[in-house]
Design an enzyme around this catalytic site. Structure first.
Site, PDB file in Angstrom:
ATOM      1  N   ASP A  47       0.840  -1.205   0.000  1.00 13.94           N
ATOM      2  CA  ASP A  47       0.000   0.000   0.000  1.00 13.94           C
ATOM      3  C   ASP A  47       0.873   1.253   0.000  1.00 13.94           C
ATOM      4  OD1 ASP A  47      -2.969   1.018   0.846  1.00 13.94           O
ATOM      5  OD2 ASP A  47      -1.441   2.228   1.834  1.00 13.94           O
ATOM      6  N   TYR A  52       2.947   9.884  -0.404  1.00 12.10           N
ATOM      7  CA  TYR A  52       4.005   9.342   0.464  1.00 12.10           C
ATOM      8  C   TYR A  52       5.414   9.658  -0.050  1.00 12.10           C
ATOM      9  CZ  TYR A  52       0.260   6.478   2.570  1.00 12.10           C
ATOM     10  OH  TYR A  52      -0.887   6.041   3.180  1.00 12.10           O
ATOM     11  N   LYS A  77      -2.721   5.725  -4.158  1.00 11.98           N
ATOM     12  CA  LYS A  77      -3.809   6.663  -3.840  1.00 11.98           C
ATOM     13  C   LYS A  77      -3.601   7.982  -4.564  1.00 11.98           C
ATOM     14  CE  LYS A  77      -3.789   4.657   0.757  1.00 11.98           C
ATOM     15  NZ  LYS A  77      -2.344   4.477   1.012  1.00 11.98           N
ATOM     16  N   HIS A 110      -7.564   9.489  -1.948  1.00 10.50           N
ATOM     17  CA  HIS A 110      -6.939   9.461  -0.606  1.00 10.50           C
ATOM     18  C   HIS A 110      -7.844  10.055   0.470  1.00 10.50           C
ATOM     19  CE1 HIS A 110      -2.636   9.239   1.214  1.00 10.50           C
ATOM     20  NE2 HIS A 110      -3.534   8.907   2.107  1.00 10.50           N
TER      21      HIS A 110
HETATM   22  N1  LIG Z   1      -5.616   6.270   3.722  1.00  7.41           N
HETATM   23  C1  LIG Z   1      -5.088   7.006   4.671  1.00  7.41           C
HETATM   24  O1  LIG Z   1      -5.442   8.187   4.860  1.00  7.41           O
HETATM   25  C2  LIG Z   1      -4.049   6.395   5.552  1.00  7.41           C
HETATM   26  C3  LIG Z   1      -3.684   7.035   6.752  1.00  7.41           C
HETATM   27  C4  LIG Z   1      -2.737   6.420   7.578  1.00  7.41           C
HETATM   28  C5  LIG Z   1      -2.181   5.200   7.201  1.00  7.41           C
HETATM   29  N2  LIG Z   1      -2.530   4.611   5.995  1.00  7.41           N
HETATM   30  C6  LIG Z   1      -1.939   3.304   5.573  1.00  7.41           C
HETATM   31  O2  LIG Z   1      -1.945   2.409   6.677  1.00  7.41           O
HETATM   32  C7  LIG Z   1      -0.604   1.980   6.943  1.00  7.41           C
HETATM   33  C8  LIG Z   1      -0.417   1.696   8.424  1.00  7.41           C
HETATM   34  O3  LIG Z   1      -0.738   2.805   9.223  1.00  7.41           O
HETATM   35  P1  LIG Z   1       0.346   3.583  10.090  1.00  7.41           P
HETATM   36  O4  LIG Z   1       1.610   3.626   9.360  1.00  7.41           O
HETATM   37  O5  LIG Z   1      -0.301   4.852  10.480  1.00  7.41           O
HETATM   38  O6  LIG Z   1       0.479   2.805  11.447  1.00  7.41           O
HETATM   39  P2  LIG Z   1       0.362   1.316  12.063  1.00  7.41           P
HETATM   40  O7  LIG Z   1       0.645   0.277  11.062  1.00  7.41           O
HETATM   41  O8  LIG Z   1      -0.915   1.286  12.804  1.00  7.41           O
HETATM   42  O9  LIG Z   1       1.528   1.393  13.129  1.00  7.41           O
HETATM   43  C9  LIG Z   1       2.854   1.546  12.737  1.00  7.41           C
HETATM   44  C10 LIG Z   1       3.691   1.589  13.998  1.00  7.41           C
HETATM   45  O10 LIG Z   1       3.600   0.328  14.656  1.00  7.41           O
HETATM   46  C11 LIG Z   1       4.925  -0.190  14.810  1.00  7.41           C
HETATM   47  N3  LIG Z   1       4.866  -1.652  14.624  1.00  7.41           N
HETATM   48  C12 LIG Z   1       4.550  -2.333  13.505  1.00  7.41           C
HETATM   49  N4  LIG Z   1       4.594  -3.658  13.733  1.00  7.41           N
HETATM   50  C13 LIG Z   1       4.954  -3.800  15.035  1.00  7.41           C
HETATM   51  C14 LIG Z   1       5.177  -4.925  15.860  1.00  7.41           C
HETATM   52  N5  LIG Z   1       4.995  -6.166  15.427  1.00  7.41           N
HETATM   53  N6  LIG Z   1       5.554  -4.697  17.149  1.00  7.41           N
HETATM   54  C15 LIG Z   1       5.718  -3.438  17.625  1.00  7.41           C
HETATM   55  N7  LIG Z   1       5.518  -2.345  16.896  1.00  7.41           N
HETATM   56  C16 LIG Z   1       5.134  -2.521  15.598  1.00  7.41           C
HETATM   57  C17 LIG Z   1       5.760   0.479  13.759  1.00  7.41           C
HETATM   58  O11 LIG Z   1       7.100   0.539  14.208  1.00  7.41           O
HETATM   59  P3  LIG Z   1       8.318  -0.003  13.303  1.00  7.41           P
HETATM   60  O12 LIG Z   1       8.215   0.785  12.013  1.00  7.41           O
HETATM   61  O13 LIG Z   1       9.496   0.295  14.138  1.00  7.41           O
HETATM   62  O14 LIG Z   1       8.095  -1.455  13.088  1.00  7.41           O
HETATM   63  C18 LIG Z   1       5.136   1.873  13.728  1.00  7.41           C
HETATM   64  O15 LIG Z   1       5.614   2.676  14.786  1.00  7.41           O
HETATM   65  C19 LIG Z   1       0.231   3.155   6.419  1.00  7.41           C
HETATM   66  O16 LIG Z   1       1.579   2.802   6.261  1.00  7.41           O
HETATM   67  C20 LIG Z   1      -0.481   3.450   5.131  1.00  7.41           C
HETATM   68  O17 LIG Z   1      -0.123   2.496   4.162  1.00  7.41           O
HETATM   69  C21 LIG Z   1      -3.460   5.190   5.194  1.00  7.41           C
END
Ligand SMILES: NC(=O)c1ccc[n+]([C@@H]2O[C@H](COP(=O)([O-])OP(=O)(O)OC[C@H]3O[C@@H](n4cnc5c(N)ncnc54)[C@H](OP(=O)(O)O)[C@@H]3O)[C@@H](O)[C@H]2O)c1
Length: 289
Positions: A47, A52, A77, A110
């Site tokens: 994704d 980004y 997106k 997005h």
């Molecule tokens: N459409 C939208 O508006 C929108 C908005 C936000 C996000 N997104 C999408 O959703 C994806 C995920 O959301 P996000 O990046 O906000 O956050 P997330 O996946 O909810 O959380 C990421 C955080 O969790 C940590 N993490 C991941 N796996 C872990 C594990 N097994 N143990 C401990 N910590 C862990 C990561 O640290 P490390 O990196 O150190 O592993 C990072 O700090 C984004 O990358 C993007 O692709 C879309």
């Protein structure tokens, strides 16, 4: 069966892998390795977004992964600011050129509003989103994109598309994690055969230290991150955990346990998270999308 091999079926009949690697905030220079590591571990869904700044690296990772392009599901997106036909059409061609890919599996609007207006304005850009949708539908007919969907759309935003287009959104990608479960929106999507994708499924890291999450995770002998991911899956959503750390990637796909109905209820009622720490500055955590 490992979650890495499991799919949902979109409303156009296309299969979508239940788990994706999220790539928000992974630098362009680092993301190709992250994508390759994830694909090596068995991930088949990546994704990204125009916003980004890492489309080039994501495309490189996919092309250099050693796995056939048609075995990988790539989501991109359209930038939230683009709300007219021509700029959206141009952006699609530019994304494909930047990624050096022939097609995208899924392309998403997005946000219904440009980011600077999120949480600030009541204008939902109904005409602009229809213009964007029209450009995306034409890209689909031209074979540049296999499926189209939306993100951060509420019920009214979705109804606008449903009422005015023959092409139904395949997905709505929304903020959904323990301590933020938008049940009415999830039900609306499911009633309309729109696949829900849970972004920030680990609450952008902000729920990992919550006492309720830690307690239930300990009961199942899993990590808080694994509990968060399984919770979203059991609610029928695609999960998009972000990490560039191969150990976390491995752990996030190791979800061979079942949360009981009682514990799901407990988790659904965890107090709503309003503080995402340093990430509070991002509009997606402002509470009014
Ligand atoms: N459409 C939208 O508006 C929108 C908005 C936000 C996000 N997104 C999408 O959703 C994806 C995920 O959301 P996000 O990046 O906000 O956050 P997330 O996946 O909810 O959380 C990421 C955080 O969790 C940590 N993490 C991941 N796996 C872990 C594990 N097994 N143990 C401990 N910590 C862990 C990561 O640290 P490390 O990196 O150190 O592993 C990072 O700090 C984004 O990358 C993007 O692709 C879309």
């Amino acid at each position: 069966m490992t979650i890495l091999a499991e799919n949902y079926q979109l409303n156009n009949g296309i299969a979508i892998p239940k788990i994706a690697l999220g790539t928000w905030l992974i630098d362009n220079d680092d993301v190709a390795d992250a994508v390759k590591n994830a694909i090596k571990l068995g991930y088949r869904h990546i994704d990204t977004a125009q916003a980004y700044g890492n489309e080039q690296g994501v495309g490189k990772g996919i092309r250099e992964s050693g796995v056939a392009r048609d075995q990988i599901f790539v989501t991109d997106k359209v930038a939230a600011e683009l709300k007219d036909y021509d700029s959206v059409a141009e952006s699609i061609d530019k994304s494909l050129a930047t990624m050096e890919l022939d097609y995208l599996d899924l392309l998403i609007i997005h946000s219904p509003q440009p980011w600077k207006e999120v949480n600030q304005s009541d204008d939902r850009y109904y005409q602009g989103n229809l213009a964007a949708w029209h450009a995306m539908s034409d890209a689909m007919k031209a074979g540049k994109v296999k499926s189209i969907g939306v993100s951060n759309f509420n019920q009214g935003d979705l109804q606008n598309i449903l009422d005015n287009s023959d092409v139904k959104p395949a997905v709505d990608q929304i903020l959904a994690h323990i301590a933020n479960t938008p049940k009415d929106l999830i039900k609306f999507c499911q009633d309309n055969d729109i696949q829900v994708e849970a972004y920030s499924p680990i609450g952008h890291g902000a729920v990992l230290d919550q006492a309720d999450v830690k307690k239930v995770a300990a009961k199942y002998r899993v990590s808080p991150a694994q509990l968060c991911l399984k919770y979203d899956l059991q609610l029928g959503m695609v999960i998009l955990p972000k990490t560039a750390n191969p150990e976390h990637m491995k752990q996030n796909a190791d979800l061979d346990f079942q949360i009981s109905d009682d514990d799901m209820k407990t988790l659904e009622n965890v107090k709503k998270l309003t503080d995402y720490g340093q990430a509070n500055m991002f509009p997606v955590y402002g509470g009014k999308l």
